[in-house]
Design an enzyme around this catalytic site. Structure first.
Site, PDB file in Angstrom:
ATOM      1  N   LYS A 170       7.326  14.177  19.145  1.00  0.00           N
ATOM      2  CA  LYS A 170       5.950  13.961  19.611  1.00  0.00           C
ATOM      3  C   LYS A 170       5.918  14.161  21.124  1.00  0.00           C
ATOM      4  O   LYS A 170       6.847  13.743  21.828  1.00  0.00           O
ATOM      5  CB  LYS A 170       5.509  12.540  19.231  1.00  0.00           C
ATOM      6  CG  LYS A 170       4.057  12.218  19.591  1.00  0.00           C
ATOM      7  CD  LYS A 170       3.650  10.843  19.047  1.00  0.00           C
ATOM      8  CE  LYS A 170       2.194  10.509  19.383  1.00  0.00           C
ATOM      9  NZ  LYS A 170       1.757   9.211  18.817  1.00  0.00           N
TER      10      LYS A 170
ATOM     11  N   SER B 277      -0.359   4.812  14.349  1.00  0.00           N
ATOM     12  CA  SER B 277      -0.233   6.257  14.587  1.00  0.00           C
ATOM     13  C   SER B 277       0.946   6.954  13.926  1.00  0.00           C
ATOM     14  O   SER B 277       1.037   8.179  13.987  1.00  0.00           O
ATOM     15  CB  SER B 277      -0.166   6.534  16.078  1.00  0.00           C
ATOM     16  OG  SER B 277      -1.455   6.461  16.607  1.00  0.00           O
TER      17      SER B 277
ATOM     18  N   SER C 112      -2.510   8.821  16.041  1.00  0.00           N
ATOM     19  CA  SER C 112      -2.420   9.844  17.059  1.00  0.00           C
ATOM     20  C   SER C 112      -1.298  10.861  16.831  1.00  0.00           C
ATOM     21  O   SER C 112      -1.312  11.929  17.431  1.00  0.00           O
ATOM     22  CB  SER C 112      -2.206   9.183  18.424  1.00  0.00           C
ATOM     23  OG  SER C 112      -0.964   8.510  18.473  1.00  0.00           O
TER      24      SER C 112
END
Ligand code: GLN
Length: 490
Positions: free
Chosen positions: A81, A180, A156
């Site tokens: 990420k 998330s 997210s």
């Protein structure tokens, strides 16, 4: 296995293949890079692709494999990420503010992966500074759900979930402040594990809300999540909230019997607002557990309805403090031709941050300001304690809590962008876990009539990751929902 099908294998299977020299890490890495190049314009799941770095890491891994190296991820291509700092590789956090930021060091978990021999394919898309539930707050445009490209992948960590679901990476790192990891895993039909707060180092992870943030893996299976957690977890003196607990080998207890397992179903999680198809799939999953020897009882977590309001005071409060460092002076975006220092601060922040991030900074600064601190911030912290106590009481007579990960399956792009509160309600079942610091996992448990994946959420007591992975893995041995791929994926 024919090399054109390598992307269909799990991480555990890829490890076997590399060990037996059925294929090399360079072949495997090239295979994934080619897929990303060919397919990711549909999904927008990567912000940066590390072609050269990946191939050189793969070459090195092949040398190590030839010497019999058995490191946990030796030669396995994964994605990170884009909020984990990567030395020499841009780390944007999905924001214009960090679009030009190349860190001089690696986050702890990035180093853990490198030390375990992993190859880094690239950095995945995300909501700006991890604020969002749909990936639509990214400066780089939304990632798309591989099951239905009109739908969001969740957020997210939408890029990490979409990349694994589209088989552009076998596993990806992610972070979970209020859901998330679990919510995008649920929307994309993959497995997402949020560890206990303090289990995985936050060092080098761009901070959103420090008392809630926790890193973890998104994978195809619970077994793969166990392999990843073995690498990610561990004490780190550089993170002051890292906890020095012994780390088990998460792969050794995966197949333990579930005979006598006590599952609690919180009545507050099965109330108005829960999609009826989601509810049915969760009930079906519970039946599978009963057949595996588990007993099920209804429990109550009476303060559940206060989780969203408490979280949306605490998380913005912490973010308003954490994001004060982005001032246009030290690193990140700087406005053109500032008149003076104040103008530099103001315009750099006004131009560098997106709308949702600004909304949170304003809410947070307000809640922390003199005169409002007691009414909002202190009150929210008191509610947080009540939520934790609800869980403590529940775990006196059960081993694990089961329920939906999200109230509905993936929604259409744009459906909630005009209404922040309806977006915040997406997190209703995932936030309490973060407020209490507990571990949770989302695993695929079927699809709706519209062919949208649904996730079953399992929440355990502190440091019960091995048990959670065992419970998830036994389900995946009995069912094949985790093997279903998005219809358009070849
Ligand atoms: N959707 C939640 C938020 O916007 C959670 C995000 C997260 O876990 N990073 O804050």
């Amino acid at each position: 296995m024919h090399s054109t099908n390598l992307h269909q294998l799990t991480l555990a299977e890829l490890k076997q293949g590399l060990k037996k020299q059925a294929f090399s890490s360079v072949e495997l890495t090239q295979h994934y890079l080619e897929r990303i190049q060919r397919l990711d314009n549909q999904y927008n799941s990567f912000i940066s692709v590390c072609q050269e770095e990946a191939l050189s890491m793969a070459k090195q891994a092949d040398t190590q494999l030839a010497q019999g190296d058995e490191s946990a991820l030796c030669g396995i291509p994964i994605a990170h990420k884009d909020l984990f700092c990567t030395e020499g590789v841009r780390t944007s956090c999905g924001s214009k503010m960090l679009d030009n930021f190349t860190p001089p060091y690696n986050a702890a978990i990035v180093d853990n992966c490198i030390n375990a021999g992993a190859v880094m394919l690239g950095k995945t898309n995300m909501d700006e500074f991890a604020m969002g539930s749909s990936n639509e707050n990214s400066f780089y445009g939304p990632a798309k759900n591989p099951w239905n490209s009109n739908c969001v992948p969740g957020g997210s960590s939408g890029g990490s979930a979409a990349a694994v679901a589209a088989q552009l990476a076998v596993a990806a790192t992610a972070s979970d402040t209020g859901g998330s990891i679990r919510q995008p895993a649920s929307f994309c039909g993959v497995t997402g594990l949020k560890p206990t707060y303090g289990r995985v180092s936050r060092w080098g992870m761009v901070a959103y809300a420090s008392s809630l943030d926790q890193a973890g893996p998104i994978t195809k299976t619970a077994e793969d999540a166990a392999i990843m957690l073995n690498v990610l977890a561990g004490f780190d003196h550089r993170d002051s909230t890292s906890i020095d607990e012994p780390k088990p080998d998460y792969t050794t207890t995966l197949s333990d019997s579930l005979e006598g397992l006590r599952i609690g179903l919180p009545k507050e999680y099965f109330s108005d607002g829960l999609d009826s198809q989601v509810e049915q799939l969760i009930q079906d999953a519970i039946k599978t557990y009963e057949a595996l020897g588990a007993t099920v009882k209804e429990i109550s977590l009476p303060h559940t309805h206060l989780a969203v309001p408490a979280y949306y005071v605490i998380a913005p409060a912490e973010c308003s403090a954490n994001l004060s460092r982005f001032d246009g002076v030290r690193y990140g975006y700087r406005c053109e031709d500032p008149k003076d220092l104040e103008d530099l601060y103001k315009r750099s922040r006004a131009e560098g941050f997106g709308e949702e991030v600004k909304r949170r900074i304003l809410v947070g600064a307000y809640a922390l300001s003199a005169g409002y601190y007691d009414a909002y911030y202190r009150k929210a912290q008191q509610v947080r304690r009540l939520i934790k106590q609800d869980f403590d009481a529940a775990f006196n007579d059960i081993d694990v809590i089961a329920g939906p990960t999200a109230p509905s399956p993936a929604f259409e792009l744009g459906a909630k962008t005009k209404d922040p509160v309806s977006m915040y309600l997406e997190d209703i079942y995932t936030l309490p876990t973060n407020l209490a610091g507990l571990p949770g996992i989302s695993i695929p448990c079927g699809v709706t009539k519209e062919n949208k994946p649904v996730g079953l959420q399992l929440t355990g007591h502190y440091f019960s990751e091995a048990k959670l992975l065992n419970i998830a893995h036994r389900y995946q041995q009995e069912t094949d929902f985790h093997q279903h791929t998005a219809p358009a994926i070849d």
